[in-house]
Enzyme design. Structure first.
Site: not given
Length: 269
Positions: A59, A140, A153, A157
């Site tokens: 993890d 990304s 998100y 990134k």
């Protein structure tokens, strides 16, 4: 010390992690696979040359677990780790006001804290195998220009991009290369997930509805290979990433207008 090179990959149970594992494994590298999904890692390992991989349940939010996993990988590979691929991540879409606290914290912890912890844990191993060692992060296209319907998100990134740029300078004296991948929408299991807990429509449907292309995961694997063996800091993958980067640099006003009026491909409902 081992004569072969070793890559340690988080998110190795599927998607980009699996594709990169297959690419490096086919080139004779030892591959350390890390993920929370043990069955998925076993499936990936079955696609690699016999005796040339190891599996480590990890993890990425657990700093101590990072040290244990890297030590286990080095022990299995013969004492050497040349590349750490900070790849594990999860999507989160929908308007910010639709996202609940738990899913915001989970996305931040995995996508951002996990990368920071991974870099810390990787440093001594990469310093020992330098020059020629590399920390490769998965950023990304959402880290080039903010994506409406994916504020959390995108923030993670952009953070990964910043970490890459910071460590490129911090680790230069240690002769450790640091770089990242900036893919657009990639054909992996992640785009078949719901963007958030309030949505019942997969991300893939939104992407196709918006008229955007879905890039084969094999292209990301090739980009990873080039990144590790090249000199560039950021590596865009897919037409969407290249188009966003071009627009952000040369026509930011038009890009702003498009993002305010276009269909939100990662939107919630």
């Amino acid at each position: 010390m081992a004569s072969h090179k070793t890559i340690f990959i988080t998110g190795g149970a599927s998607g980009i992690g699996r594709a990169v594992a297959i690419k490096f494994g086919s080139q004779g590298w030892f591959v350390g696979l890390a993920d929370v999904n043990e069955s998925g890692m076993k499936e990936t390992a079955a696609l690699l040359p016999t005796g040339k991989s190891s599996i480590h349940k990890l993890d990425v939010r657990d700093r101590a677990a990072w040290d244990a996993a890297l030590e286990g990988c080095a022990e299995a590979s013969g004492g050497r780790i040349d590349v750490v691929f900070n790849n594990a991540g999860i999507p989160l879409g929908g308007n910010l006001i639709e996202n609940n606290a738990a899913e915001i914290e989970r996305c931040l912890d995995i996508n951002l804290k996990g990368v920071l912890f991974g870099a810390q844990a990787a440093h001594p191993w990469l310093k020992a195998s330098a020059p020629g060692s590399c920390l490769l992060n998965t950023a990304s296209a959402a880290g080039i220009y903010g994506t409406p319907g994916a504020a959390v998100y995108s923030a993670t990134k952009f953070g990964v991009r910043a970490i890459t740029e910071c460590l490129d300078a911090e680790w230069a004296p240690d002769e450790i290369k640091v770089c990242d991948l900036m893919p657009g929408f990639i054909d992996t299991p992640l785009i078949d997930m719901n963007p958030n807990q309030q949505s019942n429509e997969h991300i893939r449907g939104r992407v196709l509805e918006a008229g955007l292309e879905i890039t084969p995961v094999s292209e990301v694997a090739e980009a990873a290979w080039k990144a590790v063996h090249g000199d560039a800091l950021h590596h865009r993958v897919g037409k969407t990433a290249h188009r966003i980067a071009f627009a952000a640099r040369w026509m930011p006003g038009r890009l702003r207008k498009m993002t305010r009026t276009s269909l939100k491909p990662l939107g919630g409902h």
